[in-house]
Design a protein around this motif. Structure first.
Motif, PDB file in Angstrom:
ATOM      1  N   LEU A   5      95.618  -3.116  36.928  1.00 58.49           N
ATOM      2  CA  LEU A   5      94.905  -4.006  36.708  1.00 58.49           C
ATOM      3  C   LEU A   5      93.832  -4.180  38.023  1.00 58.49           C
ATOM      4  CD1 LEU A   5      94.445  -7.353  37.406  1.00 58.49           C
ATOM      5  CD2 LEU A   5      95.830  -7.895  38.839  1.00 58.49           C
ATOM      6  N   VAL A   6      92.370  -4.634  37.732  1.00 58.63           N
ATOM      7  CA  VAL A   6      91.334  -4.806  38.787  1.00 58.63           C
ATOM      8  C   VAL A   6      90.901  -6.191  38.684  1.00 58.63           C
ATOM      9  CG1 VAL A   6      88.530  -3.790  38.995  1.00 58.63           C
ATOM     10  CG2 VAL A   6      90.737  -2.390  37.304  1.00 58.63           C
ATOM     11  N   HIS A  35      93.049  -4.343  32.273  1.00 57.32           N
ATOM     12  CA  HIS A  35      92.543  -5.687  32.667  1.00 57.32           C
ATOM     13  C   HIS A  35      92.065  -6.277  34.217  1.00 57.32           C
ATOM     14  CE1 HIS A  35      97.036  -6.522  30.544  1.00 57.32           C
ATOM     15  NE2 HIS A  35      96.699  -5.070  30.137  1.00 57.32           N
ATOM     16  N   VAL A  36      90.865  -6.705  33.559  1.00 61.64           N
ATOM     17  CA  VAL A  36      90.186  -7.319  35.012  1.00 61.64           C
ATOM     18  C   VAL A  36      90.475  -8.797  34.551  1.00 61.64           C
ATOM     19  CG1 VAL A  36      87.985  -7.362  35.031  1.00 61.64           C
ATOM     20  CG2 VAL A  36      88.414  -5.603  33.715  1.00 61.64           C
ATOM     21  N   LEU A  69      81.818 -11.912  35.980  1.00 61.17           N
ATOM     22  CA  LEU A  69      82.340 -11.247  35.483  1.00 61.17           C
ATOM     23  C   LEU A  69      81.039  -9.631  34.203  1.00 61.17           C
ATOM     24  CD1 LEU A  69      86.074 -12.429  33.637  1.00 61.17           C
ATOM     25  CD2 LEU A  69      85.558 -10.381  35.375  1.00 61.17           C
ATOM     26  N   LYS A  70      80.068 -10.452  34.426  1.00 55.57           N
ATOM     27  CA  LYS A  70      79.061 -10.727  33.466  1.00 55.57           C
ATOM     28  C   LYS A  70      78.688  -8.883  33.263  1.00 55.57           C
ATOM     29  CE  LYS A  70      75.493 -13.625  32.702  1.00 55.57           C
ATOM     30  NZ  LYS A  70      74.173 -13.964  32.746  1.00 55.57           N
ATOM     31  N   THR A  71      78.825  -8.083  35.291  1.00 57.53           N
ATOM     32  CA  THR A  71      78.482  -6.944  34.700  1.00 57.53           C
ATOM     33  C   THR A  71      79.823  -6.051  34.397  1.00 57.53           C
ATOM     34  OG1 THR A  71      76.346  -7.125  36.471  1.00 57.53           O
ATOM     35  CG2 THR A  71      77.804  -4.998  36.301  1.00 57.53           C
ATOM     36  N   VAL A  85      90.574  -9.593  29.649  1.00 52.91           N
ATOM     37  CA  VAL A  85      89.553  -9.609  30.846  1.00 52.91           C
ATOM     38  C   VAL A  85      90.545 -11.608  31.031  1.00 52.91           C
ATOM     39  CG1 VAL A  85      87.244 -10.531  31.797  1.00 52.91           C
ATOM     40  CG2 VAL A  85      87.599  -8.549  30.463  1.00 52.91           C
ATOM     41  N   HIS A  86      90.497 -11.818  32.287  1.00 54.33           N
ATOM     42  CA  HIS A  86      91.015 -13.223  32.281  1.00 54.33           C
ATOM     43  C   HIS A  86      90.138 -14.221  33.265  1.00 54.33           C
ATOM     44  CE1 HIS A  86      94.054 -15.869  31.954  1.00 54.33           C
ATOM     45  NE2 HIS A  86      94.185 -15.605  33.163  1.00 54.33           N
TER      46      HIS A  86
END
Length: 142
Positions: A5-6, A35-36, A69-71, A85-86
């Motif tokens: 998880l990040v 997991h972002v 979260l774009k980058t 991505v969440h």
């Protein structure tokens, strides 16, 4: 490791943490999913509900999360690693802990400072709160 998880807020330390997590995931002998998670701070004012519906507020949080979260998404797209991505809303430590439990994350990689204006003594306040709540190993990236 199966799931890393990040927490990402769009800050450079959180993006460095993502890069480190991607490297860690590549080094695993089995498939590892990154997991972002972006946690949006809730709008606290009770007056907001008088002027905006829950759907409008949810759309706002999702838009803010996607922007943050774009980058990170661009970094993820360059790699051959499974990822999720969440975007969620709430207090970061609580949401990180819940995400770990719900997705069976066995490691967290996190930047030591984020975009918050609240300074911590040695670590960012969000990092300190997460450290106090979780029980899985955590790697902090400066």
């Amino acid at each position: 490791m199966k799931n890393i998880l990040v927490p990402v807020d769009g800050s450079e330390p959180s993006l460095r943490a993502l890069r480190a997590a991607l490297t860690l995931a590549k080094d695993q002998s089995t498939t590892c999913t990154v997991h972002v998670l972006n946690v949006q701070a809730p709008i606290i004012s009770n007056n907001v509900a008088r002027f905006f519906t829950a759907d409008v507020l949810d759309a706002y949080y999702q838009d803010e999360g996607k922007e943050a979260l774009k980058t990170a998404k661009a970094l993820l797209a360059q790699e051959q690693i499974p990822y999720q991505v969440h975007v969620t809303v709430g207090q970061i430590a609580e949401k990180v802990q819940a995400y770990i439990e719900e997705h069976d994350c066995d490691h967290v990689v996190m930047g030591t400072r984020g975009l918050s204006a609240v300074p911590g003594l040695l670590l960012g306040s969000a990092t300190t709160k997460v450290l106090s709540r979780i029980t899985v190993p955590i790697t902090l990236i400066k």
